[in-house]
Design an enzyme around this catalytic site. Sequence first.
Site, PDB file in Angstrom:
ATOM      1  N   LYS A   1      23.937  34.975 -12.195  1.00 41.72           N
ATOM      2  CA  LYS A   1      24.797  35.342 -11.061  1.00 41.72           C
ATOM      3  C   LYS A   1      24.016  35.119  -9.780  1.00 41.72           C
ATOM      4  O   LYS A   1      22.780  35.164  -9.788  1.00 41.72           O
ATOM      5  CB  LYS A   1      25.187  36.828 -11.146  1.00 41.72           C
TER       6      LYS A   1
ATOM      7  N   ASP B   1      33.147  33.914  -6.863  1.00 39.63           N
ATOM      8  CA  ASP B   1      33.288  35.354  -7.104  1.00 39.63           C
ATOM      9  C   ASP B   1      33.835  35.886  -5.771  1.00 39.63           C
ATOM     10  O   ASP B   1      34.437  35.118  -5.001  1.00 39.63           O
ATOM     11  CB  ASP B   1      31.938  35.986  -7.490  1.00 39.63           C
TER      12      ASP B   1
HETATM   13  P1  NDP Z   1      38.208  37.736  -3.737  1.00 30.82           P
HETATM   14  O1  NDP Z   1      37.175  37.568  -2.704  1.00 30.82           O
HETATM   15  O2  NDP Z   1      39.237  36.677  -3.920  1.00 30.82           O
HETATM   16  O3  NDP Z   1      38.994  39.096  -3.528  1.00 30.82           O
HETATM   17  C1  NDP Z   1      38.341  40.312  -3.510  1.00 30.82           C
HETATM   18  C2  NDP Z   1      39.338  41.415  -3.248  1.00 30.82           C
HETATM   19  O4  NDP Z   1      38.693  42.663  -3.418  1.00 30.82           O
HETATM   20  C3  NDP Z   1      39.845  41.406  -1.820  1.00 30.82           C
HETATM   21  O5  NDP Z   1      41.140  41.951  -1.791  1.00 30.82           O
HETATM   22  C4  NDP Z   1      38.846  42.308  -1.122  1.00 30.82           C
HETATM   23  O6  NDP Z   1      39.310  42.873   0.091  1.00 30.82           O
HETATM   24  C5  NDP Z   1      38.624  43.369  -2.161  1.00 30.82           C
HETATM   25  N1  NDP Z   1      37.271  43.937  -1.989  1.00 30.82           N
HETATM   26  C6  NDP Z   1      36.099  43.276  -2.080  1.00 30.82           C
HETATM   27  N2  NDP Z   1      35.068  44.092  -1.822  1.00 30.82           N
HETATM   28  C7  NDP Z   1      35.600  45.282  -1.574  1.00 30.82           C
HETATM   29  C8  NDP Z   1      35.052  46.540  -1.251  1.00 30.82           C
HETATM   30  N3  NDP Z   1      33.726  46.714  -1.135  1.00 30.82           N
HETATM   31  N4  NDP Z   1      35.930  47.571  -1.074  1.00 30.82           N
HETATM   32  C9  NDP Z   1      37.262  47.388  -1.197  1.00 30.82           C
HETATM   33  N5  NDP Z   1      37.840  46.213  -1.490  1.00 30.82           N
HETATM   34  C10 NDP Z   1      37.035  45.191  -1.684  1.00 30.82           C
HETATM   35  O7  NDP Z   1      37.412  37.990  -5.103  1.00 30.82           O
HETATM   36  P2  NDP Z   1      37.909  37.880  -6.602  1.00 30.82           P
HETATM   37  O8  NDP Z   1      39.349  38.202  -6.705  1.00 30.82           O
HETATM   38  O9  NDP Z   1      37.429  36.594  -7.125  1.00 30.82           O
HETATM   39  O10 NDP Z   1      37.031  39.011  -7.293  1.00 30.82           O
HETATM   40  C11 NDP Z   1      37.508  40.340  -7.487  1.00 30.82           C
HETATM   41  C12 NDP Z   1      36.715  40.992  -8.596  1.00 30.82           C
HETATM   42  O11 NDP Z   1      36.880  40.250  -9.803  1.00 30.82           O
HETATM   43  C13 NDP Z   1      35.204  41.064  -8.381  1.00 30.82           C
HETATM   44  O12 NDP Z   1      34.708  42.232  -8.988  1.00 30.82           O
HETATM   45  C14 NDP Z   1      34.693  39.850  -9.140  1.00 30.82           C
HETATM   46  O13 NDP Z   1      33.348  40.025  -9.521  1.00 30.82           O
HETATM   47  C15 NDP Z   1      35.615  39.879 -10.338  1.00 30.82           C
HETATM   48  N6  NDP Z   1      35.769  38.633 -11.078  1.00 30.82           N
HETATM   49  C16 NDP Z   1      36.121  37.482 -10.475  1.00 30.82           C
HETATM   50  C17 NDP Z   1      36.291  36.328 -11.214  1.00 30.82           C
HETATM   51  C18 NDP Z   1      36.753  35.061 -10.622  1.00 30.82           C
HETATM   52  O14 NDP Z   1      36.949  34.094 -11.367  1.00 30.82           O
HETATM   53  N7  NDP Z   1      36.989  34.966  -9.320  1.00 30.82           N
HETATM   54  C19 NDP Z   1      36.025  36.325 -12.659  1.00 30.82           C
HETATM   55  C20 NDP Z   1      35.734  37.614 -13.216  1.00 30.82           C
HETATM   56  C21 NDP Z   1      35.583  38.711 -12.429  1.00 30.82           C
HETATM   57  P3  NDP Z   1      38.743  42.323   1.487  1.00 30.82           P
HETATM   58  O15 NDP Z   1      39.329  40.957   1.626  1.00 30.82           O
HETATM   59  O16 NDP Z   1      39.202  43.288   2.520  1.00 30.82           O
HETATM   60  O17 NDP Z   1      37.244  42.290   1.362  1.00 30.82           O
HETATM   61  O1  2IT Z   2      32.441  37.393 -12.950  1.00 26.68           O
HETATM   62  C1  2IT Z   2      32.774  36.291 -13.382  1.00 26.68           C
HETATM   63  O2  2IT Z   2      32.928  36.081 -14.589  1.00 26.68           O
HETATM   64  C2  2IT Z   2      33.030  35.217 -12.408  1.00 26.68           C
HETATM   65  N1  2IT Z   2      32.945  35.449 -11.215  1.00 26.68           N
HETATM   66  C3  2IT Z   2      33.357  33.826 -12.878  1.00 26.68           C
HETATM   67  C4  2IT Z   2      32.104  33.094 -13.257  1.00 26.68           C
HETATM   68  C5  2IT Z   2      32.281  31.646 -13.589  1.00 26.68           C
HETATM   69  O3  2IT Z   2      31.234  31.022 -13.834  1.00 26.68           O
HETATM   70  O4  2IT Z   2      33.394  31.133 -13.615  1.00 26.68           O
END
Ligand code: NDP
Ligand code: 2IT
Length: 443
Positions: free
Chosen positions: A125, A165
């Site tokens: 990561k 992420d």
């Molecule tokens: P994005 O940046 O697309 O969206 C993040 C969302 O979470 C936004 O709505 C953001 O609001 C909110 N957020 C982030 N930080 C905070 C905080 N400290 N407090 C409150 N709200 C918060 O990210 P993703 O959708 O990609 O990721 C969301 C979660 O999913 C994370 O935990 C990530 O690690 C996990 N994840 C993502 C994957 C992927 O493929 N993208 C795969 C597996 C897990 P704001 O815009 O106001 O910051």
């Molecule tokens: O937390 C996760 O699994 C991710 N942000 C996606 C990682 C990836 O390599 O697609």
Amino acid sequence: MSYVNEVFSSVQARSAGEPEFHQAVFEVLNSLEPVLAKHPEYQKMGILERLTEPERQVIFRVPWIDDHGDVHVNRGFRVQFNSAIGPYKGGLRFHPSVNLSIIKFLGFEQIFKNSLTSLPIGGGKGGADFDPKGKSEREVMTFCQSFMTELFRHIGADTDVPAGDIGVGGREVGYMYGQYKRLKNVYEGVLTGKGLTFGGSLARTEATGYGLVYFTREMLTDLGKSFDGATVTVSGSGNVAIYAAERAQSLGAKVVTMSDSSGWVYDPEGIDLKAVKKIKEVDRGRISEYLNSRPKAEYHTSGSVWQVPCEVALPCATQNELQLEDAIKLVDNKCWIVAEGANMPSTLEAVEYLQQNGVYFGPSKAANAGGVAVSALEMSQNSARLSWSFDEVDKKLEDIMVNIHKQSAQLAEEYSQRQNLVAGANMAGFMKVATAMMAQGVV
Ligand code: NDP
Ligand code: 2IT
């Protein structure tokens, strides 16, 4: 002291001041006692000591110049945690809260998640404490280029393959890919989540959210229930939240909430995802703007989405966003299932309370593995220099999620912890990595 406690104490002492990392390690080690009792050779070969120490960690300076000519310095990270079963694989997070503890917790979780997908990917990561909010296109591009100007020497299609992420989506991956290619003069699948015109996979954008819903559907089936007609609360409004909501709706669920770091919306008629996509994916705006097109919805800046009665709760924002007080509300409101789209969104106390009070719990490393699974499918397509159709990738994703649920449920059952998917996922993810580490000797 038991082997597990000994290793955990040593992690706390050696990595002092890293609470998120401790939390993630505790959660995994806490599940492994039964497996370790059956396999004393793991202790002899120091499997836990080695698993909890990253193979390599890089921390670097990321200097860049903003639109006013001012110089900024951010801190970049890449933690290459474990390569026993494949090249390091895991996302990059750009958020002001990023620090070593957060990147290590995410990298540690990624080892087991990636193992659960059954695909050949190790755990890693990275990210930076850069805040993309309010930055111009030029500033984001400049930052991404500077970040890659150091990262490029540590990664490669067969070494370490980052992706998105929080704060890193298609735009950022594109800028980083362009800079990597320019520096290395190689056209290879070094990043996933790429644009469709330069090696990206169909369905990667949707994968984490869709995968979460496929996993949750299996959990619902265990309970003799379904998404059809169920009320679902979702937190976040980013990549994972949007596509989880989309797939849940397509299965007949009513999704009534979404949030961002400023507040949350409740739409009793069901979230209008077209409006959310326009705000978040096109305008990069705030969720409060949802009320402009849906004046009957509510916007709140206090409390949380977890106070809204639901049958299924899908936390999709960030770590530790669902705390004990939220778990108590969910139980009071007779919620059936909490399944984690974000990484470690529930605190240890919240998980314990939910499980003890009959809420069926789907842990992140199993429930959100769909994103990285389709990333691994993107790697396969890049190596083969071809691309699969949306339906082909989506079908593979669905099969992978069904299999992760099955493996986790079976292992929980085998060790007399029926429907404890936390224990099942940890043990299943661990077994494959431990077996590979044993075979490869002390490295
Ligand atoms: P994005 O940046 O697309 O969206 C993040 C969302 O979470 C936004 O709505 C953001 O609001 C909110 N957020 C982030 N930080 C905070 C905080 N400290 N407090 C409150 N709200 C918060 O990210 P993703 O959708 O990609 O990721 C969301 C979660 O999913 C994370 O935990 C990530 O690690 C996990 N994840 C993502 C994957 C992927 O493929 N993208 C795969 C597996 C897990 P704001 O815009 O106001 O910051
Ligand atoms: O937390 C996760 O699994 C991710 N942000 C996606 C990682 C990836 O390599 O697609």
